[in-house]
Motif scaffolding. Sequence first.
Motif, PDB file in Angstrom:
ATOM      1  N   LEU A 107       0.821  -1.207   0.000  1.00 16.73           N
ATOM      2  CA  LEU A 107       0.000   0.000   0.000  1.00 16.73           C
ATOM      3  C   LEU A 107       0.857   1.261   0.000  1.00 16.73           C
ATOM      4  CD1 LEU A 107      -2.776  -1.079   2.534  1.00 16.73           C
ATOM      5  CD2 LEU A 107      -3.002  -0.831   0.050  1.00 16.73           C
ATOM      6  N   GLU A 108       1.980   1.222   0.708  1.00 16.49           N
ATOM      7  CA  GLU A 108       2.873   2.383   0.739  1.00 16.49           C
ATOM      8  C   GLU A 108       3.371   2.709  -0.671  1.00 16.49           C
ATOM      9  OE1 GLU A 108       5.509   5.362   2.510  1.00 16.49           O
ATOM     10  OE2 GLU A 108       3.638   4.373   3.125  1.00 16.49           O
ATOM     11  N   ALA A 109       3.817   1.696  -1.386  1.00 18.94           N
ATOM     12  CA  ALA A 109       4.306   1.918  -2.742  1.00 18.94           C
ATOM     13  C   ALA A 109       3.196   2.419  -3.654  1.00 18.94           C
ATOM     14  CB  ALA A 109       4.907   0.621  -3.293  1.00 18.94           C
ATOM     15  N   ALA A 110       1.980   1.885  -3.448  1.00 21.86           N
ATOM     16  CA  ALA A 110       0.858   2.289  -4.291  1.00 21.86           C
ATOM     17  C   ALA A 110       0.467   3.740  -4.049  1.00 21.86           C
ATOM     18  CB  ALA A 110      -0.335   1.366  -4.047  1.00 21.86           C
ATOM     19  N   TRP A 111       0.474   4.168  -2.791  1.00 19.63           N
ATOM     20  CA  TRP A 111       0.099   5.547  -2.470  1.00 19.63           C
ATOM     21  C   TRP A 111       1.128   6.547  -2.991  1.00 19.63           C
ATOM     22  CZ3 TRP A 111      -4.372   7.449  -1.424  1.00 19.63           C
ATOM     23  CH2 TRP A 111      -5.343   6.709  -0.742  1.00 19.63           C
ATOM     24  N   LEU A 112       2.372   6.148  -3.063  1.00 15.43           N
ATOM     25  CA  LEU A 112       3.436   7.072  -3.455  1.00 15.43           C
ATOM     26  C   LEU A 112       3.596   7.224  -4.970  1.00 15.43           C
ATOM     27  CD1 LEU A 112       6.228   6.212  -0.852  1.00 15.43           C
ATOM     28  CD2 LEU A 112       4.799   8.254  -0.931  1.00 15.43           C
ATOM     29  N   ARG A 113       3.133   6.257  -5.718  1.00 14.58           N
ATOM     30  CA  ARG A 113       3.313   6.364  -7.168  1.00 14.58           C
ATOM     31  C   ARG A 113       2.202   7.236  -7.772  1.00 14.58           C
ATOM     32  NH1 ARG A 113       1.797   0.123  -7.790  1.00 14.58           N
ATOM     33  NH2 ARG A 113      -0.475   0.276  -7.912  1.00 14.58           N
ATOM     34  N   PRO A 114       2.494   7.942  -8.841  1.00 15.28           N
ATOM     35  CA  PRO A 114       1.490   8.811  -9.478  1.00 15.28           C
ATOM     36  C   PRO A 114       0.371   7.983 -10.102  1.00 15.28           C
ATOM     37  CG  PRO A 114       3.495   8.718 -10.793  1.00 15.28           C
ATOM     38  CD  PRO A 114       3.805   8.027  -9.511  1.00 15.28           C
ATOM     39  N   ARG A 115      -0.861   8.533 -10.084  1.00 15.32           N
ATOM     40  CA  ARG A 115      -2.013   7.854 -10.670  1.00 15.32           C
ATOM     41  C   ARG A 115      -2.820   8.839 -11.500  1.00 15.32           C
ATOM     42  NH1 ARG A 115      -3.057   6.594  -5.484  1.00 15.32           N
ATOM     43  NH2 ARG A 115      -5.175   7.438  -5.570  1.00 15.32           N
ATOM     44  N   GLU A 116      -3.434   8.334 -12.511  1.00 15.44           N
ATOM     45  CA  GLU A 116      -4.347   9.126 -13.318  1.00 15.44           C
ATOM     46  C   GLU A 116      -5.678   9.262 -12.588  1.00 15.44           C
ATOM     47  OE1 GLU A 116      -3.663  10.655 -16.117  1.00 15.44           O
ATOM     48  OE2 GLU A 116      -1.600   9.892 -16.143  1.00 15.44           O
TER      49      GLU A 116
ATOM     50  N   GLY B 118       2.567   8.951   1.724  1.00 19.75           N
ATOM     51  CA  GLY B 118       2.171   7.572   1.509  1.00 19.75           C
ATOM     52  C   GLY B 118       1.170   7.077   2.523  1.00 19.75           C
ATOM     53  N   LEU B 119       1.260   5.795   2.843  1.00 20.55           N
ATOM     54  CA  LEU B 119       0.295   5.172   3.754  1.00 20.55           C
ATOM     55  C   LEU B 119       0.474   5.649   5.181  1.00 20.55           C
ATOM     56  CD1 LEU B 119      -1.877   2.899   4.254  1.00 20.55           C
ATOM     57  CD2 LEU B 119       0.059   1.357   4.631  1.00 20.55           C
ATOM     58  N   ARG B 120       1.705   5.882   5.585  1.00 20.42           N
ATOM     59  CA  ARG B 120       2.019   6.215   6.979  1.00 20.42           C
ATOM     60  C   ARG B 120       1.857   7.711   7.194  1.00 20.42           C
ATOM     61  NH1 ARG B 120       7.574   4.204   9.924  1.00 20.42           N
ATOM     62  NH2 ARG B 120       6.967   4.617  12.083  1.00 20.42           N
TER      63      ARG B 120
END
Length: 289
Positions: A22-31, A253-255
């Motif tokens: 989840l941490e990696a997912a929150w930090l990466r850019p999203r459309e 990120g997640l934290r």
Amino acid sequence: MEHHNGKPPVSLDDVRQRRALLEAAWLRPREPREHLLTPDERAYFAKLQAGHPAHTEPNALLPVAQLYLRDVPGLGGPKGADLLQVLWCPLDHHNGLPAARLVWRNAASIGKLLSDPPEPVDVEHYGNYVPEPCVLHPEVVTEYPAPHELPKELADRLYDWGEEQEQEQEQEQEQDSEEGPGGTYYQYDLSVAPGWKVGGWGPWSFCDPWPMHCETCNAPYKPLFTIDSGEGGGGSGSWTPLKDLEKPSGPTGLRSPADPPMVKIGRGYSMQIYVCPTSFDHPHLEVMQ
């Protein structure tokens, strides 16, 4: 001690991998409207969250906090102890809380540290009782009893005073506001500090104060340590830790900066540990508030 698992427990590694994902997912850019996780990540996350049958052997404890008495004004311990270690079994027990153990030690007597300490086989399904390692930035604050513990006449006066404070502020700003704490100003911004803390007063929330006495000697318990579901709080942010006044230099990120340990008690409550003032050998008390 008997465990009360509402859902299947998971492993410590499951929790760590879920958080990393989840941490990696929150930090990466999203459309816009793009899902947080990819289909493969969602399948992997579901596998990590599935859990396993509860084990029957003893469950190792997790470290929660380590406090040196020299760093915490007012914290006392048994003769010869200069260190308090708080550990717990990261599963729900009869009171809906993890079972805590208090270990008072002399730091000089501690031998070689374990490079591979034992880890619990089972942890709570959502990982709410798995603290993330973080650095402690202690602050000394002054707090007062919650309105629930004050005489009714005084509590009513403080409520009226809070209303007056908000009205004066609105007049100064020449605008009406429905976001201020108003009559609850004392309760949320002056009385009981939220967050993790040593000592202080009880944060009574969903229940009123009730007599708490040592089961061994009947002495009134006193608060020792509070584990909260986050930091900050207060209607105006008056309890925000000094370190959190600065905005993060990058994405978080997640934290969240307001919840470094990532511990959750109940539905966002706190766990307060009380001890007997007559003897550290007497059983402590754990209360959700």
